[in-house]
Design an enzyme around this catalytic site. Sequence first.
Site, short mmCIF file in Angstrom:
data_model
loop_
_atom_site.label_atom_id
_atom_site.label_comp_id
_atom_site.label_asym_id
_atom_site.label_seq_id
_atom_site.Cartn_x
_atom_site.Cartn_y
_atom_site.Cartn_z
N ARG B 295 33.85 32.72 47.19
CA ARG B 295 32.40 32.50 47.27
C ARG B 295 32.02 31.67 48.49
NH1 ARG B 295 30.56 31.93 40.82
NH2 ARG B 295 30.63 34.19 40.54
N TYR B 436 28.12 40.55 46.60
CA TYR B 436 29.46 40.48 46.01
C TYR B 436 29.95 39.06 45.76
CZ TYR B 436 31.41 40.85 50.93
OH TYR B 436 31.72 40.71 52.24
N GLU B 437 31.03 38.95 45.04
CA GLU B 437 31.54 37.67 44.53
C GLU B 437 30.47 36.96 43.67
OE1 GLU B 437 34.55 37.32 44.78
OE2 GLU B 437 35.05 38.53 46.53
N GLY B 438 29.72 37.74 42.93
CA GLY B 438 28.61 37.20 42.13
C GLY B 438 27.35 37.24 42.96
N GLN B 443 24.84 33.02 41.42
CA GLN B 443 25.16 31.72 42.03
C GLN B 443 24.13 30.67 41.61
OE1 GLN B 443 28.00 31.59 43.76
NE2 GLN B 443 28.14 33.81 43.47
#
Lengths: 584, 584
Positions: B295, B436-438, B443
Amino acid sequence: MPSYHAPLADFQFLLRDWLKLDKHYQEVGLTDFDVELANEIIAQGAKFATDVVAPLNRDGDEAGCQLQDGKVTTPKGFAAAYQEYVANGWNAMLGPDEFGGQALPYTIAVPIHEMLNSANLSWRLTTMLTESTVLAMCKHASDDLQQKYLHKLVSGEWTGTMNLTEPHAGTDLALLNTKAEPQQDGSYAITGNKIFITGGDHDWTDNIIHMVLARLPDAPKGVKGISLFLVPKLLLDDEGNPATPNALSVGSIEHKMGIKASPTCVMNYDGAKGYLVGEPHQGLACMFTMMNDARFQVGLQGLGAAEASYQGALAYARERLQSRAPQGVQQPGQKADAILFQPDVARMLLTQKSLTEGCRALSLLYAKYMDKERTNPADQQAADVLQFLTPICKAFMTDMGLEVTSLGIQVFGGHGYIREWGMEQLMRDVRIAMLYEGTNGIQALDLIGRKLTRDGGKMLQSTYAAFTDLVTQIEDAEHQSRAQALLDDWRASSAECLGMSAADVAAAACDYLAFSAYSLLGVLWYSMADCAQRADNKAIAESKRKTCAFYEARILGRRDAHRLAFKAGADSVLAVKGAEFDYQ
Amino acid sequence: MPSYHAPLADFQFLLRDWLKLDKHYQEVGLTDFDVELANEIIAQGAKFATDVVAPLNRDGDEAGCQLQDGKVTTPKGFAAAYQEYVANGWNAMLGPDEFGGQALPYTIAVPIHEMLNSANLSWRLTTMLTESTVLAMCKHASDDLQQKYLHKLVSGEWTGTMNLTEPHAGTDLALLNTKAEPQQDGSYAITGNKIFITGGDHDWTDNIIHMVLARLPDAPKGVKGISLFLVPKLLLDDEGNPATPNALSVGSIEHKMGIKASPTCVMNYDGAKGYLVGEPHQGLACMFTMMNDARFQVGLQGLGAAEASYQGALAYARERLQSRAPQGVQQPGQKADAILFQPDVARMLLTQKSLTEGCRALSLLYAKYMDKERTNPADQQAADVLQFLTPICKAFMTDMGLEVTSLGIQVFGGHGYIREWGMEQLMRDVRIAMLYEGTNGIQALDLIGRKLTRDGGKMLQSTYAAFTDLVTQIEDAEHQSRAQALLDDWRASSAECLGMSAADVAAAACDYLAFSAYSLLGVLWYSMADCAQRADNKAIAESKRKTCAFYEARILGRRDAHRLAFKAGADSVLAVKGAEFDYQ
């Protein structure tokens, strides 16, 4: 890609209940029209947009345009859709009667334009420029040119283009150096290179009519020495039919971020035969007739893309099941709740909705004033309002288009980034709209540097009066008072710009435009929401009331940030110099 | 496309003068390092990024990746650049000593990561995920797995991937249903489909190590029943060399908006042999070791793209001559002034600059705390600061990346939309980083719903303390007082979130994150500008002072809009229901 649905209920509410179209048509003498007819035509336009044009959008993006042997080919189905458009008379909707047009009110045409933009922005562009060409020719071309060219431009048998930009002359047209040499027969030989010519060539029609800015030999320097010429792709024979190829060619087509199905051409004019439109050295004024129309139309592109993105995001948010909503389980029979129930997703959707519907109201208010101006060219208030709102419509509605289409991707999560869903195409396509027909920065300078200050702020006053009309009709006292306060606050902050230096004005421009747009959209929301309470459709009444509350709570505060920024002046903007931008 | 130049002077200022790297390395016991060595390694990294990786970026976008006969091919030159990267030891920069790594401080690695992202985001992605894989394996894998796999993952002889998402399970991993069946030999048979797998296959290395989330047969439902498995593309023979193809395949590769040179794969596992990493049912915790690192790294992608876009826009604005500046003629010998002198263009460039440099400071502060945490895992304040800042770095730096790359296009006008200039690629490429990555919404929920509230606001306190450290070092009394006021105001507003309902928190999340980021960036700007007054380089001193003034005058006001929005609560967000979203 979820299929596009025309927002007919919103059009109907806005036209019938909010704009009170029947009364409007009576007032401006468009007595052949009423709201029933308007809705009928709009419904037919919706059918064309959704059934014919929208299905071509995704494949068109993948296929793009091709240039081979000097000829441009558009994606499969595009030409056929255009021919159907022409055959059904859509190309003629705004053209004047005398050249075979239908002279529809703008309040009918603008919804159709919005829908075409939602359905397929690439496809729409060429027809938009033809409409602008017709406008400019009606106003500036000689009778002879009008007779020879307008019938077929109105019908759509031929299309039109605008040729302004050269490689070294974009925003600054004073630098353009395409030449026009007078010929013995009264025509001119046009020589030069133009770039970014939308629809410069295609496979839709057998002729294309280029409107080209160039300089006469005796022209003064700068923008006061530019003239406008009509340069046909094929010269006409004595019967007026396309016959001889003119001395012009397509140098290349651009490879772009989006609108890939619209050919963006480099045009080379090598002594091409052209005809003067309007007076010598008055080309910029003539072109501005096209440009103002085109600027509003570009604003509609932002709106069209935003609506399409909202629809896609909403459909996905209703279907996609992930996690449980924090306010409590919503769909106990499912393995998870639809993401629509996630407050952050609802926030994104309502940001899309409130901006899109707010801009739709703005566009239809603008259309109403276009009706007024066309039916009564002496209506100075209407002209003022249009002048003032044009840069706001162009810049804000396209900035908004980018934000809303980006939110549409965000609602889809990673899937939004995948081409097959179509959400990312909307964002790529609409990004151009912030750039062409004058960048949004240029729009903002036009608003604050010209429109706001001209004649001691008269356009501001006319616009204030137009919005005051709306405020006085608000029946709810609390909402009326908030709308009035918002409007007065906007006028007061606007008036403070009048004394600014040229540099401060330029530094303030974009933030002032955004501040104005969020303010005026706020007034439109109070007005719509109040009016909707008296509509028959209960879903509309609730929807507008709640979306207005959302806009007020979550969006309107952006004004404050923009006001702080535009009031800060140019000092902090101009202080950084030379190596301070990128010290080594 | 103007070529990329590594911002070495800014790195040097930030590391030596602002972060006081020599003192920091002494304090955390990284005594093998000092600022001279750091600058030297960063300069070598800059050379690799600019000379080897950046030249592949434009062509890579055009060529994309190909899937043929189940094998992925990356664009020409990509594999060779990777082999050079590995040969020069770059892949090992963060790996631990015992597996052949160099264990460089993050304060050295992060600038190199930023530069790789600026140079070629697509190329960088696979190496980033290998670093994350190494991290997760160091922390969670058995000695046996570490010995068999880590040497080659650290060196880069093999690469790593993260396999979380399934078609129906993205944000909500509780829904994932890839299965892991225990086998007699202690391994597991993994069966299921994973999507969005970056580097799922490529032509760079002879093996790829997949980290895959799956469920054991006896697993509890939901996220507490997920385990992590190591699944190699090729199973190893007794000597530890790749030998037998595992039962996995690439189903397809995605066609995307950007990062086209990075293969995004659909991975099919058909009873593939896998090895458990960490404890059963603890897969999500293990994956979060990768994910937190990833992240922050994704945040750096936003920063990298922003820097590249700023450089491109600045170079163009210096060269492009259009019109005269409103504050007076700037280049009388030229036919027009460079657009750099237009206040609205300077505004765009300084927006890019102030956001980019502000985020760079944030990223290096984060790197400093990563150094602290790695050298002293008991440093709870460092762990708190990192936990709190991770979602801010990921979401804000990528939102910022989109804004800055869009501004880069805008400075170019119509040319920004043309692919050959490379400006639009930066915007397309960076758009993925918000997803991506949440997603950035996730977040924001992580920040306000978990980090802010956990342990009675302890992470908030630690972060407040970290920034207070910076404020106390500000020598100018006026700036110190403004920075302190900004920080205190942020803490007070943050504390008000603690009593909110779950729905209000979720509705506030994104605006709270943005409010926090603009506030903290303000503190960083006051801190940097003050420190720069004591730097040797006068251009830096002036640049930082003036850019701070710009940030304060033109950007900081955005806080107000975000605060108004996040304090408005969930009511207006949750009020709209069903057909009110799209009444017919």
